[in-house]
Design a protein around this motif. Structure first.
Motif, PDB file in Angstrom:
ATOM      1  N   ILE A   1       0.858  -1.181   0.000  1.00 11.28           N
ATOM      2  CA  ILE A   1       0.000   0.000   0.000  1.00 11.28           C
ATOM      3  C   ILE A   1       0.895   1.232   0.000  1.00 11.28           C
ATOM      4  CG2 ILE A   1      -1.780   1.276   1.243  1.00 11.28           C
ATOM      5  CD1 ILE A   1      -2.703  -1.357   2.442  1.00 11.28           C
ATOM      6  N   SER A   2       0.750   2.026  -1.034  1.00 15.96           N
ATOM      7  CA  SER A   2       1.540   3.251  -1.138  1.00 15.96           C
ATOM      8  C   SER A   2       0.610   4.453  -1.057  1.00 15.96           C
ATOM      9  CB  SER A   2       2.308   3.281  -2.461  1.00 15.96           C
ATOM     10  OG  SER A   2       1.410   3.490  -3.540  1.00 15.96           O
ATOM     11  N   GLU A   3       1.171   5.639  -1.129  1.00 16.23           N
ATOM     12  CA  GLU A   3       0.351   6.851  -1.083  1.00 16.23           C
ATOM     13  C   GLU A   3      -0.480   7.020  -2.351  1.00 16.23           C
ATOM     14  OE1 GLU A   3       2.905  10.138  -0.374  1.00 16.23           O
ATOM     15  OE2 GLU A   3       3.428   9.537   1.680  1.00 16.23           O
ATOM     16  N   SER A   4      -0.020   6.402  -3.442  1.00 16.08           N
ATOM     17  CA  SER A   4      -0.710   6.601  -4.719  1.00 16.08           C
ATOM     18  C   SER A   4      -1.642   5.455  -5.102  1.00 16.08           C
ATOM     19  CB  SER A   4       0.317   6.790  -5.838  1.00 16.08           C
ATOM     20  OG  SER A   4       1.151   5.642  -5.945  1.00 16.08           O
ATOM     21  N   ASP A   5      -1.352   4.237  -4.609  1.00 21.93           N
ATOM     22  CA  ASP A   5      -2.146   3.095  -5.052  1.00 21.93           C
ATOM     23  C   ASP A   5      -1.852   1.887  -4.170  1.00 21.93           C
ATOM     24  OD1 ASP A   5      -3.870   1.517  -6.521  1.00 21.93           O
ATOM     25  OD2 ASP A   5      -3.002   2.041  -8.457  1.00 21.93           O
ATOM     26  N   ILE A   6      -2.601   0.816  -4.392  1.00 19.89           N
ATOM     27  CA  ILE A   6      -2.315  -0.493  -3.812  1.00 19.89           C
ATOM     28  C   ILE A   6      -1.744  -1.351  -4.932  1.00 19.89           C
ATOM     29  CG2 ILE A   6      -3.308  -2.544  -2.729  1.00 19.89           C
ATOM     30  CD1 ILE A   6      -5.480  -0.736  -1.574  1.00 19.89           C
ATOM     31  N   PHE A   7      -0.638  -2.018  -4.652  1.00 23.63           N
ATOM     32  CA  PHE A   7       0.006  -2.843  -5.671  1.00 23.63           C
ATOM     33  C   PHE A   7      -0.137  -4.315  -5.307  1.00 23.63           C
ATOM     34  CE2 PHE A   7       1.839   1.310  -6.123  1.00 23.63           C
ATOM     35  CZ  PHE A   7       1.997   1.459  -7.487  1.00 23.63           C
ATOM     36  N   ILE A   8      -0.676  -5.092  -6.250  1.00 24.52           N
ATOM     37  CA  ILE A   8      -0.859  -6.532  -6.089  1.00 24.52           C
ATOM     38  C   ILE A   8       0.202  -7.240  -6.920  1.00 24.52           C
ATOM     39  CG2 ILE A   8      -2.423  -8.482  -6.446  1.00 24.52           C
ATOM     40  CD1 ILE A   8      -3.397  -6.517  -4.309  1.00 24.52           C
ATOM     41  N   ARG A   9       1.123  -7.893  -6.231  1.00 29.33           N
ATOM     42  CA  ARG A   9       2.234  -8.566  -6.915  1.00 29.33           C
ATOM     43  C   ARG A   9       2.944  -7.624  -7.890  1.00 29.33           C
ATOM     44  NH1 ARG A   9       3.732 -13.179  -4.139  1.00 29.33           N
ATOM     45  NH2 ARG A   9       1.954 -14.582  -3.810  1.00 29.33           N
ATOM     46  N   GLY A  10       3.000  -6.342  -7.528  1.00 32.34           N
ATOM     47  CA  GLY A  10       3.697  -5.354  -8.337  1.00 32.34           C
ATOM     48  C   GLY A  10       2.829  -4.612  -9.328  1.00 32.34           C
ATOM     49  N   TYR A  11       1.582  -5.066  -9.503  1.00 33.66           N
ATOM     50  CA  TYR A  11       0.669  -4.417 -10.457  1.00 33.66           C
ATOM     51  C   TYR A  11      -0.265  -3.459  -9.706  1.00 33.66           C
ATOM     52  CZ  TYR A  11       2.153  -8.119 -13.664  1.00 33.66           C
ATOM     53  OH  TYR A  11       2.903  -8.974 -14.445  1.00 33.66           O
ATOM     54  N   ALA A  12      -0.460  -2.275 -10.261  1.00 30.22           N
ATOM     55  CA  ALA A  12      -1.341  -1.291  -9.637  1.00 30.22           C
ATOM     56  C   ALA A  12      -2.780  -1.789  -9.647  1.00 30.22           C
ATOM     57  CB  ALA A  12      -1.245   0.037 -10.376  1.00 30.22           C
TER      58      ALA A  12
END
Length: 271
Positions: free
Chosen positions: A16-27
């Protein structure tokens, strides 16, 4: 975190980043609406995007159980629990705990297939020879083969055959499944039981071994497949207004006779 500081937890599943949630590296905002739920499920568990055929087979796996109705202890447990604790999560939790070696979970079957398949590949024997030898060992040890037999279906389990056809159609058929079929044939021959079917749980487990899932992951996927049915049953129970479901006395046989407490205590030396 300062460079060189030991990590408390390391994960490759999500971030979980400030810009998005990344699943296995994919936004996630790119995945949602682009990749179907079945494909994202594959991505989360296997760590890589599936081919279209693998995604289609995941959809089949997740649609293969859906609901066992009141024929499975998990559904009965879920409804009994929410009749006294009217909370959706309580019912779902009870149903999850009811999955195991003798109900719902393909984990044991998956483990059997994966282990015996690896042993065959290392043996140098032909598939038929190795399957015959394995069945002979299992019968001598009086061990059951998981995934064989059904209380209703004889000779052919139509659900299993449908799964087989779809696996071939979607390009996920392979040696692991063929090995399990060879064991099934060897077992039928050894026991002279041509009516003994390779059931749907067995075929599902074989397909999932072929697709690279671990036995533990298979259990989770089977439970995920039952969730729509369980939600429906728990919701129906919550709306029924029935409280504290019990087994009626007419369905219970009490085998312990009435006892004389005072007399028994005296015999045992109680004052």
């Amino acid at each position: 975190m300062p460079k060189g500081t030991p990590s408390h937890w390391v994960t490759g599943v999500s971030e979980i980043s400030e810009s998005d949630i990344f699943i296995r590296g994919y936004a996630m905002n790119e995945l949602v609406g682009t990749v179907p739920f079945s494909a994202i499920t594959y991505l989360l568990i296997r760590g890589e995007l599936p081919t279209p055929g693998q995604a289609r087979m995941m959809d089949v796996i997740l649609s293969s159980i859906l609901d066992y109705g009141l024929q499975k202890s998990g559904t009965v447990a879920a409804r009994a629990v929410v009749s006294v604790n009217p909370v959706m999560t309580a019912g779902l939790g009870a149903a999850v705990l009811a999955a195991g070696e003798y109900a719902l979970s393909p984990e044991d079957t998956g483990r059997f297939i994966a282990e015996t398949f690896a042993n065959w590949q290392a043996s140098g024997k032909s598939k038929e020879e190795a399957a015959t030898a394995l069945v002979s060992e299992l019968r001598a040890a009086r061990k059951r083969v998981p995934g064989f037999g059904h209380q209703v279906f004889r000779y052919v389990d139509p659900r299993s055959q449908r799964l087989k056809a779809l696996a071939k159609e979607q390009g996920v058929w392979g040696e692991a499944i063929e090995w399990y079929e060879a064991v099934h044939k060897a077992f039928q021959d050894a026991t002279n039981k041509p009516e003994l079917v390779l059931n749907d749980v067995g075929m599902l487990a074989a397909i999932m071994v072929q697709m690279g899932f671990t036995p533990q992951e298979m259990c989770g996927l089977a439970l995920l497949s039952t969730m729509p049915g369980l939600i429906a049953h728990v919701s129906e129970e919550l709306q029924s207004g029935i409280r504290n479901r019990l087994i009626p006395d007419s369905h219970v046989e009490y085998e312990t006779p009435r006892r004389d407490l005072a007399g028994e205590l005296a015999k045992l030396g109680w004052q």
